[in-house]
Design an enzyme around this catalytic site. Structure first.
Site: not given
Ligand code: AMP
Ligand code: ZN
Length: 114
Positions: A32, A87, A93-94, A100-102
């Site tokens: 998002i 993260n 920064g999580q 989740h995988l960016h």
């Protein structure tokens, strides 16, 4: 399913997301708040708080997450380089405590990350 988890709500269809892929184990959707021209997330349907919460039983799931991330990167044309990021913990920064995988790409990504 965690009642307060934004990604569990996306999985349940209670929050909209631009879905790019879904199967019985994983979902992928656009971030998002993209940090690169392409920024998508690949998540397991199973609520796992983060990388450190993975168990031995999750090994094939984490493999699938990474493999799907690379397949989607190829599908969206990131053949000249992209970054896969997870993260772990607030200091890293999580902000969403559902694994989740960016997948980030579409621009030059500097190293080291901030
Ligand atoms: P992290 O900071 O590693 O926990 O990453 C969480 C990511 O989830 C951030 O990049 C957010 O922009 C993204 N995010 C949070 N809420 C949503 C949402 N409703 N739909 C899509 N991405 C989201
Ligand atoms: Zn969750």
């Amino acid at each position: 399913m965690s009642q307060e988890c934004v990604f569990c709500k996306i999985i349940a269809g209670d929050i909209p997301a631009t879905l790019l892929y879904e199967d019985e184990d994983v979902l992928a959707f656009n971030d998002i708040s993209p940090q690169a021209p392409t920024h998508l997330l690949v998540i397991p349907r199973k609520h796992i708080a983060g990388p450190a919460a993975l168990t031995d039983a999750d090994q094939s799931l984490i493999g699938k997450l990474i493999k799907k991330g690379t397949e989607l990167a190829a599908e969206v044309g990131l053949d000249d380089g992209y970054r896969l990021v997870m993260n772990n913990g607030e200091k890293a920064g999580q902000t969403v405590f559902h694994l989740h995988l960016h997948v980030l790409g579409g621009r030059v990504l500097t190293w080291p990350p901030g």
